[in-house]
Design an enzyme around this catalytic site. Structure first.
Site, PDB file in Angstrom:
ATOM      1  N   ARG A 121     -40.189 -54.831 -23.398  1.00 43.08           N
ATOM      2  CA  ARG A 121     -39.996 -55.492 -22.084  1.00 43.08           C
ATOM      3  C   ARG A 121     -40.232 -56.996 -22.130  1.00 43.08           C
ATOM      4  NH1 ARG A 121     -42.931 -50.758 -20.403  1.00 43.08           N
ATOM      5  NH2 ARG A 121     -41.444 -49.187 -19.745  1.00 43.08           N
ATOM      6  N   LYS A 143     -29.280 -68.137 -21.147  1.00 41.80           N
ATOM      7  CA  LYS A 143     -28.288 -67.065 -21.001  1.00 41.80           C
ATOM      8  C   LYS A 143     -28.237 -66.295 -22.311  1.00 41.80           C
ATOM      9  CE  LYS A 143     -24.868 -68.538 -17.584  1.00 41.80           C
ATOM     10  NZ  LYS A 143     -23.461 -68.964 -17.381  1.00 41.80           N
ATOM     11  N   GLU A 185     -17.500 -78.393 -26.169  1.00 44.60           N
ATOM     12  CA  GLU A 185     -18.582 -78.290 -25.173  1.00 44.60           C
ATOM     13  C   GLU A 185     -19.210 -79.667 -24.913  1.00 44.60           C
ATOM     14  OE1 GLU A 185     -18.853 -75.657 -23.428  1.00 44.60           O
ATOM     15  OE2 GLU A 185     -18.775 -73.803 -24.605  1.00 44.60           O
ATOM     16  N   LYS A 227     -27.388 -80.617 -19.346  1.00 44.89           N
ATOM     17  CA  LYS A 227     -27.582 -79.176 -19.102  1.00 44.89           C
ATOM     18  C   LYS A 227     -28.963 -78.913 -18.516  1.00 44.89           C
ATOM     19  CE  LYS A 227     -26.684 -74.572 -20.694  1.00 44.89           C
ATOM     20  NZ  LYS A 227     -26.084 -73.645 -21.636  1.00 44.89           N
ATOM     21  N   GLU A 237     -27.643 -69.247 -12.024  1.00 43.15           N
ATOM     22  CA  GLU A 237     -26.244 -69.435 -11.592  1.00 43.15           C
ATOM     23  C   GLU A 237     -25.957 -68.805 -10.231  1.00 43.15           C
ATOM     24  OE1 GLU A 237     -23.426 -69.503 -14.831  1.00 43.15           O
ATOM     25  OE2 GLU A 237     -21.827 -68.895 -13.482  1.00 43.15           O
ATOM     26  N   ARG A 241     -24.762 -74.024 -11.314  1.00 44.38           N
ATOM     27  CA  ARG A 241     -24.634 -73.824 -12.768  1.00 44.38           C
ATOM     28  C   ARG A 241     -23.207 -73.462 -13.177  1.00 44.38           C
ATOM     29  NH1 ARG A 241     -28.904 -71.018 -17.037  1.00 44.38           N
ATOM     30  NH2 ARG A 241     -27.505 -71.181 -18.827  1.00 44.38           N
ATOM     31  N   ASN A 245     -19.064 -74.049 -16.559  1.00 42.72           N
ATOM     32  CA  ASN A 245     -17.941 -73.214 -16.982  1.00 42.72           C
ATOM     33  C   ASN A 245     -16.597 -73.925 -16.863  1.00 42.72           C
ATOM     34  OD1 ASN A 245     -18.714 -70.658 -18.002  1.00 42.72           O
ATOM     35  ND2 ASN A 245     -19.549 -70.183 -15.995  1.00 42.72           N
ATOM     36  N   HIS A 248     -13.567 -72.692 -18.768  1.00 42.04           N
ATOM     37  CA  HIS A 248     -13.896 -71.361 -19.280  1.00 42.04           C
ATOM     38  C   HIS A 248     -13.087 -70.231 -18.634  1.00 42.04           C
ATOM     39  CE1 HIS A 248     -17.113 -73.569 -21.144  1.00 42.04           C
ATOM     40  NE2 HIS A 248     -17.690 -72.504 -21.633  1.00 42.04           N
ATOM     41  N   HIS A 252     -11.865 -68.129 -21.512  1.00 40.83           N
ATOM     42  CA  HIS A 252     -12.253 -66.737 -21.775  1.00 40.83           C
ATOM     43  C   HIS A 252     -11.022 -65.837 -21.824  1.00 40.83           C
ATOM     44  CE1 HIS A 252     -16.658 -67.460 -20.484  1.00 40.83           C
ATOM     45  NE2 HIS A 252     -16.602 -67.285 -21.776  1.00 40.83           N
ATOM     46  N   HIS A 265     -14.565 -69.844 -29.598  1.00 36.81           N
ATOM     47  CA  HIS A 265     -14.937 -70.111 -28.193  1.00 36.81           C
ATOM     48  C   HIS A 265     -14.626 -71.568 -27.821  1.00 36.81           C
ATOM     49  CE1 HIS A 265     -17.216 -69.814 -24.463  1.00 36.81           C
ATOM     50  NE2 HIS A 265     -17.883 -70.908 -24.804  1.00 36.81           N
TER      51      HIS A 265
HETATM   52  P1  NAD Z   1     -21.063 -68.632 -34.113  1.00 36.92           P
HETATM   53  O1  NAD Z   1     -22.440 -68.279 -33.737  1.00 36.92           O
HETATM   54  O2  NAD Z   1     -20.131 -67.530 -34.444  1.00 36.92           O
HETATM   55  O3  NAD Z   1     -21.133 -69.651 -35.336  1.00 36.92           O
HETATM   56  C1  NAD Z   1     -19.937 -70.147 -35.877  1.00 36.92           C
HETATM   57  C2  NAD Z   1     -19.836 -69.914 -37.396  1.00 36.92           C
HETATM   58  O4  NAD Z   1     -20.615 -70.903 -38.086  1.00 36.92           O
HETATM   59  C3  NAD Z   1     -20.382 -68.565 -37.865  1.00 36.92           C
HETATM   60  O5  NAD Z   1     -19.575 -68.099 -38.915  1.00 36.92           O
HETATM   61  C4  NAD Z   1     -21.771 -68.930 -38.380  1.00 36.92           C
HETATM   62  O6  NAD Z   1     -22.274 -68.014 -39.333  1.00 36.92           O
HETATM   63  C5  NAD Z   1     -21.520 -70.261 -39.000  1.00 36.92           C
HETATM   64  N1  NAD Z   1     -22.664 -71.171 -39.102  1.00 36.92           N
HETATM   65  C6  NAD Z   1     -23.670 -71.337 -38.221  1.00 36.92           C
HETATM   66  N2  NAD Z   1     -24.434 -72.374 -38.594  1.00 36.92           N
HETATM   67  C7  NAD Z   1     -23.923 -72.857 -39.733  1.00 36.92           C
HETATM   68  C8  NAD Z   1     -24.260 -73.933 -40.589  1.00 36.92           C
HETATM   69  N3  NAD Z   1     -25.248 -74.772 -40.284  1.00 36.92           N
HETATM   70  N4  NAD Z   1     -23.536 -74.127 -41.700  1.00 36.92           N
HETATM   71  C9  NAD Z   1     -22.481 -73.316 -41.984  1.00 36.92           C
HETATM   72  N5  NAD Z   1     -22.071 -72.310 -41.202  1.00 36.92           N
HETATM   73  C10 NAD Z   1     -22.797 -72.085 -40.086  1.00 36.92           C
HETATM   74  O7  NAD Z   1     -20.347 -69.501 -32.972  1.00 36.92           O
HETATM   75  P2  NAD Z   1     -20.856 -70.665 -32.020  1.00 36.92           P
HETATM   76  O8  NAD Z   1     -19.681 -71.507 -31.776  1.00 36.92           O
HETATM   77  O9  NAD Z   1     -22.104 -71.283 -32.501  1.00 36.92           O
HETATM   78  O10 NAD Z   1     -21.220 -69.857 -30.683  1.00 36.92           O
HETATM   79  C11 NAD Z   1     -20.242 -69.151 -29.953  1.00 36.92           C
HETATM   80  C12 NAD Z   1     -20.931 -68.091 -29.137  1.00 36.92           C
HETATM   81  O11 NAD Z   1     -21.833 -68.715 -28.223  1.00 36.92           O
HETATM   82  C13 NAD Z   1     -20.008 -67.221 -28.304  1.00 36.92           C
HETATM   83  O12 NAD Z   1     -20.387 -65.874 -28.447  1.00 36.92           O
HETATM   84  C14 NAD Z   1     -20.245 -67.687 -26.876  1.00 36.92           C
HETATM   85  O13 NAD Z   1     -20.052 -66.646 -25.941  1.00 36.92           O
HETATM   86  C15 NAD Z   1     -21.690 -68.111 -26.952  1.00 36.92           C
HETATM   87  N6  NAD Z   1     -22.068 -69.114 -25.943  1.00 36.92           N
HETATM   88  C16 NAD Z   1     -23.188 -68.875 -25.226  1.00 36.92           C
HETATM   89  C17 NAD Z   1     -23.630 -69.819 -24.305  1.00 36.92           C
HETATM   90  C18 NAD Z   1     -24.900 -69.590 -23.568  1.00 36.92           C
HETATM   91  O14 NAD Z   1     -25.192 -70.351 -22.637  1.00 36.92           O
HETATM   92  N7  NAD Z   1     -25.699 -68.611 -23.935  1.00 36.92           N
HETATM   93  C19 NAD Z   1     -22.908 -71.006 -24.131  1.00 36.92           C
HETATM   94  C20 NAD Z   1     -21.764 -71.232 -24.891  1.00 36.92           C
HETATM   95  C21 NAD Z   1     -21.351 -70.263 -25.804  1.00 36.92           C
HETATM   96  N1  GLY Z   2     -22.585 -72.249 -20.988  1.00 35.01           N
HETATM   97  C1  GLY Z   2     -22.691 -71.968 -19.600  1.00 35.01           C
HETATM   98  C2  GLY Z   2     -24.083 -71.853 -19.093  1.00 35.01           C
HETATM   99  O1  GLY Z   2     -25.042 -71.965 -19.836  1.00 35.01           O
HETATM  100  O2  GLY Z   2     -24.280 -71.655 -17.950  1.00 35.01           O
END
Ligand code: NAD
Ligand code: GLY
Length: 376
Positions: A121, A143, A185, A227, A237, A241, A245, A248, A252, A265
């Site tokens: 939890r 998030k 972003e 942010k 949100e 917030r 997006n 997005h 998406h 993404h």
């Molecule tokens: P990812 O986590 O898939 O990373 C991209 C690639 O880079 C992967 O293959 C990873 O293994 C590799 N990698 C990571 N660090 C590295 C490094 N230093 N050197 C070499 N390779 C490396 O993708 P991302 O773009 O980081 O994140 C996308 C995800 O984030 C999506 O699932 C999206 O929904 C989510 N997201 C969440 C929020 C939030 O607020 N929580 C906001 C935006 C996106």
């Molecule tokens: N990336 C959108 C949020 O954090 O709200």
């Protein structure tokens, strides 16, 4: 080092931004647990690069440091992979004082955060983002989520980390395509909140793509400040917030429609911002010259400007299930001038006109999959 504070009363925390933080045990002193366990959650790509280095820095602060190495990819952001984290935690008899460390990009950060929110939890967790996208966006704000076959990021929790450590030197191993995805972003933050930052990006986009560390430090800090301000006002949100997006709703739909992982993404958000700006022009909110200015910057970041042709009806279906939709109406984050976002319902015919003007006619759409449903 730059520190940005997320002001959330009892859940407040710092984002530390600098090069080399990963190798300094002092970075992690504030989250130390002398008689407890640290579990580093990472993936098969990031582990060989950085997991042992993080483990070395955590050893002085924890009685045990363990590693949980997951498969790499958006397609693994699932219940099954999440369960691997729980299995490791239980197998090693990890108690409530265990701290999880998310070492990787947004996929690892979102999954580790969700695991931390639900194991016993709720246990503490720390974000150690290693992609530009994660440093400027996903590691900040709490998030957390996994994907479901019927929708992206549909199962999760708002759960804040105790600390975010953005070591800029980790970006040196990032493939150029991933760096560009992160820049989407970065541009988003400027477009919705800070026209001066947009001008700064126009002057420094080549330096950012060339991994200039001073430029990266400035961009990461400015995005985190933007942010932080939004999240502090609307953590879960309920309204404001949603401006994070921008791009997005279209983005998406592209990600889901093309199959998760085919368009990154950030790439989908880049093309999505072009469409959202065009729609803003059509609705009389944004000057055409400003939409063109934004598109030029997105192109210079190495991002696609044109969305894949999934068909107008398919886009309409995909966008209908966006979390911002209300009463069957699709709502978009639009620009009422650069730096002035508004959340608005828009007629689907107008959105389709924007898409018709910006599609890649040559790109074949994959067959319709029942699981391809997007969500913010
Ligand atoms: P990812 O986590 O898939 O990373 C991209 C690639 O880079 C992967 O293959 C990873 O293994 C590799 N990698 C990571 N660090 C590295 C490094 N230093 N050197 C070499 N390779 C490396 O993708 P991302 O773009 O980081 O994140 C996308 C995800 O984030 C999506 O699932 C999206 O929904 C989510 N997201 C969440 C929020 C939030 O607020 N929580 C906001 C935006 C996106
Ligand atoms: N990336 C959108 C949020 O954090 O709200």
């Amino acid at each position: 080092m730059t520190t940005v504070r997320i002001a959330l009363d009892a859940r407040a925390y710092d984002i530390r931004i600098a090069s080399g933080l990963l190798d300094q045990p002092a970075t992690f002193a504030s989250v130390a647990g002398q008689h407890s366990t640290a579990l580093i959650v990472t993936n098969s790509t990031v582990a060989p690069l950085y997991a042992d280095r993080l483990e070395h820095s955590l050893r002085p602060h924890f009685s045990r440091v363990l590693q949980c190495i997951l498969p790499d990819g958006e397609q693994y952001k699932t219940w099954e992979t999440l369960n691997q984290i729980f299995t490791d935690l239980l197998r090693h008899h990890c108690d409530r004082k265990t701290t999880l460390f998310a070492l990787g990009g947004g996929v690892i950060g979102d999954m580790t955060g969700f695991a931390a929110a639900s194991y016993m939890r709720g246990v503490p967790f720390v974000q150690v983002p290693t992609t530009l996208l994660a440093q400027v966006d996903s590691s900040v704000g709490g998030k957390t989520a996994i994907n479901h076959p019927l929708g992206k990021n549909m199962i999760g929790a708002f759960y804040q980390p105790r600390l975010v450590v953005a070591d800029l030197s980790t970006l040196h191993t990032l493939p150029p395509r991933e760096l560009s995805a992160g820049l989407a972003e970065v541009i988003k933050h400027a477009a919705i909140a800070d026209v001066d930052f947009l001008a700064w990006l126009e002057a420094h986009i080549d330096a950012l793509r060339a991994q200039d560390e001073a430029a990266l430090a400035e961009a990461v800090a400015r995005c985190c400040r933007i942010k932080a301000k939004v999240v502090a006002q609307d953590e879960t949100e309920t309204g404001l917030r949603a401006i994070l997006n921008f791009g997005h709703t279209f983005g998406h739909a592209i990600e889901a429609g093309m199959g998760y992982g085919n368009w990154l993404h950030g790439e989908a958000v880049g093309a999505g911002m072009v469409l959202a700006a065009d729609l803003s022009v059509r609705l009389g909110l944004l000057a055409p010259a400003d939409a063109e200015r934004l598109a030029r910057l997105i192109a210079r970041a190495g991002l696609p400007l044109r969305a894949p042709d999934l068909g107008a009806e398919r886009y309409a279906d995909l966008m209908q299930v966006d979390k911002k939709s209300e009463g069957g109406e699709v709502r978009f984050v639009l620009l009422n001038g650069l730096g002035r976002p508004v959340l608005r319902a828009a007629p689907m015919a107008e959105a389709q006109a924007s898409m018709a003007a910006h599609l890649q006619p040559s790109q074949p759409a994959p067959p319709v999959q029942p699981q391809a449903v997007p969500s913010a």
